[in-house]
Design a protein around this motif. Structure first.
Motif, PDB file in Angstrom:
ATOM      1  N   ALA A   8       0.847  -1.183   0.000  1.00  0.00           N
ATOM      2  CA  ALA A   8       0.000   0.000   0.000  1.00  0.00           C
ATOM      3  C   ALA A   8       0.884   1.233   0.000  1.00  0.00           C
ATOM      4  O   ALA A   8       1.819   1.325   0.775  1.00  0.00           O
ATOM      5  CB  ALA A   8      -0.887  -0.002   1.245  1.00  0.00           C
ATOM      6  N   VAL A   9       0.598   2.147  -0.884  1.00  0.00           N
ATOM      7  CA  VAL A   9       1.304   3.422  -0.869  1.00  0.00           C
ATOM      8  C   VAL A   9       0.403   4.386  -0.130  1.00  0.00           C
ATOM      9  O   VAL A   9      -0.744   4.588  -0.500  1.00  0.00           O
ATOM     10  CB  VAL A   9       1.615   3.919  -2.283  1.00  0.00           C
ATOM     11  N   VAL A  10       0.926   4.950   0.943  1.00  0.00           N
ATOM     12  CA  VAL A  10       0.138   5.778   1.829  1.00  0.00           C
ATOM     13  C   VAL A  10       0.513   7.240   1.607  1.00  0.00           C
ATOM     14  O   VAL A  10       1.690   7.585   1.647  1.00  0.00           O
ATOM     15  CB  VAL A  10       0.410   5.376   3.297  1.00  0.00           C
ATOM     16  N   PRO A  11      -0.472   8.104   1.374  1.00  0.00           N
ATOM     17  CA  PRO A  11      -0.151   9.515   1.202  1.00  0.00           C
ATOM     18  C   PRO A  11       0.293  10.135   2.521  1.00  0.00           C
ATOM     19  O   PRO A  11      -0.117   9.710   3.588  1.00  0.00           O
ATOM     20  CB  PRO A  11      -1.468  10.128   0.728  1.00  0.00           C
ATOM     21  N   VAL A  12       1.129  11.149   2.423  1.00  0.00           N
ATOM     22  CA  VAL A  12       1.654  11.817   3.607  1.00  0.00           C
ATOM     23  C   VAL A  12       1.365  13.300   3.499  1.00  0.00           C
ATOM     24  O   VAL A  12       1.556  13.895   2.446  1.00  0.00           O
ATOM     25  CB  VAL A  12       3.181  11.603   3.711  1.00  0.00           C
ATOM     26  N   THR A  13       0.896  13.882   4.590  1.00  0.00           N
ATOM     27  CA  THR A  13       0.732  15.322   4.643  1.00  0.00           C
ATOM     28  C   THR A  13       2.041  15.918   5.115  1.00  0.00           C
ATOM     29  O   THR A  13       2.559  15.531   6.159  1.00  0.00           O
ATOM     30  CB  THR A  13      -0.388  15.701   5.631  1.00  0.00           C
ATOM     31  N   THR A  14       2.601  16.830   4.338  1.00  0.00           N
ATOM     32  CA  THR A  14       3.872  17.435   4.722  1.00  0.00           C
ATOM     33  C   THR A  14       3.782  18.948   4.621  1.00  0.00           C
ATOM     34  O   THR A  14       3.010  19.489   3.849  1.00  0.00           O
ATOM     35  CB  THR A  14       5.019  16.953   3.822  1.00  0.00           C
ATOM     36  N   THR A  15       4.574  19.598   5.432  1.00  0.00           N
ATOM     37  CA  THR A  15       4.723  21.046   5.341  1.00  0.00           C
ATOM     38  C   THR A  15       6.185  21.371   5.566  1.00  0.00           C
ATOM     39  O   THR A  15       6.926  20.598   6.168  1.00  0.00           O
ATOM     40  CB  THR A  15       3.885  21.771   6.403  1.00  0.00           C
ATOM     41  N   GLY A  16       6.603  22.517   5.088  1.00  0.00           N
ATOM     42  CA  GLY A  16       7.948  22.982   5.370  1.00  0.00           C
ATOM     43  C   GLY A  16       9.054  22.144   4.774  1.00  0.00           C
ATOM     44  O   GLY A  16      10.132  22.066   5.343  1.00  0.00           O
ATOM     45  N   ALA A  17       8.824  21.504   3.622  1.00  0.00           N
ATOM     46  CA  ALA A  17       9.853  20.658   3.024  1.00  0.00           C
ATOM     47  C   ALA A  17      10.976  21.519   2.460  1.00  0.00           C
ATOM     48  O   ALA A  17      10.730  22.569   1.875  1.00  0.00           O
ATOM     49  CB  ALA A  17       9.251  19.791   1.922  1.00  0.00           C
ATOM     50  N   TYR A  18      12.197  21.067   2.654  1.00  0.00           N
ATOM     51  CA  TYR A  18      13.330  21.673   1.961  1.00  0.00           C
ATOM     52  C   TYR A  18      14.353  20.588   1.690  1.00  0.00           C
ATOM     53  O   TYR A  18      14.398  19.574   2.362  1.00  0.00           O
ATOM     54  CB  TYR A  18      13.921  22.861   2.723  1.00  0.00           C
ATOM     55  N   ALA A  72      11.568   5.367  12.309  1.00  0.00           N
ATOM     56  CA  ALA A  72      10.591   5.302  13.407  1.00  0.00           C
ATOM     57  C   ALA A  72       9.244   5.896  13.000  1.00  0.00           C
ATOM     58  O   ALA A  72       8.198   5.308  13.263  1.00  0.00           O
ATOM     59  CB  ALA A  72      11.141   6.015  14.637  1.00  0.00           C
ATOM     60  N   VAL A  73       9.246   7.049  12.340  1.00  0.00           N
ATOM     61  CA  VAL A  73       7.981   7.646  11.934  1.00  0.00           C
ATOM     62  C   VAL A  73       7.345   6.852  10.804  1.00  0.00           C
ATOM     63  O   VAL A  73       6.120   6.735  10.720  1.00  0.00           O
ATOM     64  CB  VAL A  73       8.133   9.152  11.598  1.00  0.00           C
ATOM     65  N   HIS A  74       8.148   6.240   9.938  1.00  0.00           N
ATOM     66  CA  HIS A  74       7.632   5.364   8.879  1.00  0.00           C
ATOM     67  C   HIS A  74       6.928   4.157   9.508  1.00  0.00           C
ATOM     68  O   HIS A  74       5.816   3.797   9.121  1.00  0.00           O
ATOM     69  CB  HIS A  74       8.787   4.932   7.972  1.00  0.00           C
ATOM     70  N   ARG A  75       7.579   3.535  10.514  1.00  0.00           N
ATOM     71  CA  ARG A  75       6.949   2.395  11.213  1.00  0.00           C
ATOM     72  C   ARG A  75       5.627   2.805  11.849  1.00  0.00           C
ATOM     73  O   ARG A  75       4.626   2.091  11.767  1.00  0.00           O
ATOM     74  CB  ARG A  75       7.886   1.840  12.289  1.00  0.00           C
ATOM     75  N   ARG A  76       5.609   3.977  12.512  1.00  0.00           N
ATOM     76  CA  ARG A  76       4.390   4.453  13.182  1.00  0.00           C
ATOM     77  C   ARG A  76       3.279   4.701  12.165  1.00  0.00           C
ATOM     78  O   ARG A  76       2.134   4.315  12.381  1.00  0.00           O
ATOM     79  CB  ARG A  76       4.686   5.722  13.982  1.00  0.00           C
ATOM     80  N   ALA A  77       3.626   5.334  11.026  1.00  0.00           N
ATOM     81  CA  ALA A  77       2.618   5.608  10.000  1.00  0.00           C
ATOM     82  C   ALA A  77       2.034   4.314   9.445  1.00  0.00           C
ATOM     83  O   ALA A  77       0.821   4.205   9.244  1.00  0.00           O
ATOM     84  CB  ALA A  77       3.233   6.451   8.884  1.00  0.00           C
ATOM     85  N   CYS A  78       2.870   3.320   9.202  1.00  0.00           N
ATOM     86  CA  CYS A  78       2.377   2.038   8.685  1.00  0.00           C
ATOM     87  C   CYS A  78       1.544   1.301   9.733  1.00  0.00           C
ATOM     88  O   CYS A  78       0.519   0.700   9.400  1.00  0.00           O
ATOM     89  CB  CYS A  78       3.548   1.159   8.234  1.00  0.00           C
ATOM     90  N   ALA A  79       1.983   1.331  10.996  1.00  0.00           N
ATOM     91  CA  ALA A  79       1.245   0.651  12.068  1.00  0.00           C
ATOM     92  C   ALA A  79      -0.175   1.204  12.179  1.00  0.00           C
ATOM     93  O   ALA A  79      -1.121   0.451  12.443  1.00  0.00           O
ATOM     94  CB  ALA A  79       1.982   0.797  13.395  1.00  0.00           C
ATOM     95  N   GLN A  81      -1.978   2.013   9.827  1.00  0.00           N
ATOM     96  CA  GLN A  81      -2.710   1.408   8.713  1.00  0.00           C
ATOM     97  C   GLN A  81      -2.790  -0.117   8.850  1.00  0.00           C
ATOM     98  O   GLN A  81      -3.245  -0.798   7.950  1.00  0.00           O
ATOM     99  CB  GLN A  81      -2.029   1.758   7.386  1.00  0.00           C
ATOM    100  N   GLY A  82      -2.249  -0.649   9.969  1.00  0.00           N
ATOM    101  CA  GLY A  82      -2.271  -2.087  10.196  1.00  0.00           C
ATOM    102  C   GLY A  82      -1.147  -2.831   9.498  1.00  0.00           C
ATOM    103  O   GLY A  82      -1.266  -4.021   9.235  1.00  0.00           O
ATOM    104  N   GLY A  83      -0.053  -2.152   9.196  1.00  0.00           N
ATOM    105  CA  GLY A  83       1.034  -2.793   8.470  1.00  0.00           C
ATOM    106  C   GLY A  83       2.395  -2.451   9.029  1.00  0.00           C
ATOM    107  O   GLY A  83       2.526  -1.987  10.160  1.00  0.00           O
ATOM    108  N   SER A  84       3.395  -2.691   8.208  1.00  0.00           N
ATOM    109  CA  SER A  84       4.775  -2.389   8.561  1.00  0.00           C
ATOM    110  C   SER A  84       5.476  -1.860   7.309  1.00  0.00           C
ATOM    111  O   SER A  84       4.981  -2.033   6.198  1.00  0.00           O
ATOM    112  CB  SER A  84       5.479  -3.639   9.089  1.00  0.00           C
ATOM    113  N   PRO A  85       6.631  -1.203   7.465  1.00  0.00           N
ATOM    114  CA  PRO A  85       7.318  -0.666   6.299  1.00  0.00           C
ATOM    115  C   PRO A  85       7.636  -1.755   5.272  1.00  0.00           C
ATOM    116  O   PRO A  85       8.050  -2.853   5.612  1.00  0.00           O
ATOM    117  CB  PRO A  85       8.605  -0.078   6.877  1.00  0.00           C
ATOM    118  N   SER A  86       7.450  -1.407   4.026  1.00  0.00           N
ATOM    119  CA  SER A  86       7.770  -2.316   2.939  1.00  0.00           C
ATOM    120  C   SER A  86       9.273  -2.525   2.876  1.00  0.00           C
ATOM    121  O   SER A  86      10.043  -1.589   3.049  1.00  0.00           O
ATOM    122  CB  SER A  86       7.281  -1.730   1.610  1.00  0.00           C
ATOM    123  N   GLY A  87       9.690  -3.757   2.625  1.00  0.00           N
ATOM    124  CA  GLY A  87      11.105  -4.061   2.510  1.00  0.00           C
ATOM    125  C   GLY A  87      11.674  -3.710   1.152  1.00  0.00           C
ATOM    126  O   GLY A  87      12.875  -3.742   0.950  1.00  0.00           O
TER     127      GLY A  87
END
Length: 107
Positions: A8-18, A72-79, A81-87
């Motif tokens: 699953a590709v999960v959209p991310v809300t981001t601000t302040g990217a540089y 860590a934030v990738h793991r939290r975002a996937c969790a 959604q009921g998943g884990s980071p893609s390998g």
């Protein structure tokens, strides 16, 4: 029996990217993108995501090459959604796109 993985590709809300661009010793071009990564639970964490810039202008994301805070934030975002980071790897392309990542889960 092996259970198939659902990517699953999960959209991310981001601000302040540089971005900061760096050339590695082995000749790869990295884009170090610092973003405020907001997860579905409303938490926002500032992290630096390491993207590899490819010849066609797209960028490659590999979970194992990310700093610990980004993992860590990738793991939290996937969790959430009921998943884990893609390998595997994720690709980013398109005007105005700042971030994307993959999660996998067993059905």
């Amino acid at each position: 029996m092996l259970l198939p993985l659902l990517l699953a590709v999960v959209p991310v809300t981001t601000t302040g990217a540089y971005d900061e661009v760096r050339l590695t010793d082995d000749g790869r071009t990295l884009v170090l993108r610092t973003i405020d990564w907001e997860t579905d639970d409303g938490q926002r964490t500032r992290v630096t995501v390491h993207w590899q810039l490819l010849d066609d202008g797209s960028m490659l994301y590999e979970y194992v090459r990310q700093p610990p805070a980004t993992q860590a934030v990738h793991r939290r975002a996937c969790a959430l959604q009921g998943g884990s980071p893609s390998g595997g790897v994720s690709f980013l392309a398109g005007s105005g796109t700042t971030h994307g990542f993959g999660c996998s889960s067993a059905p």
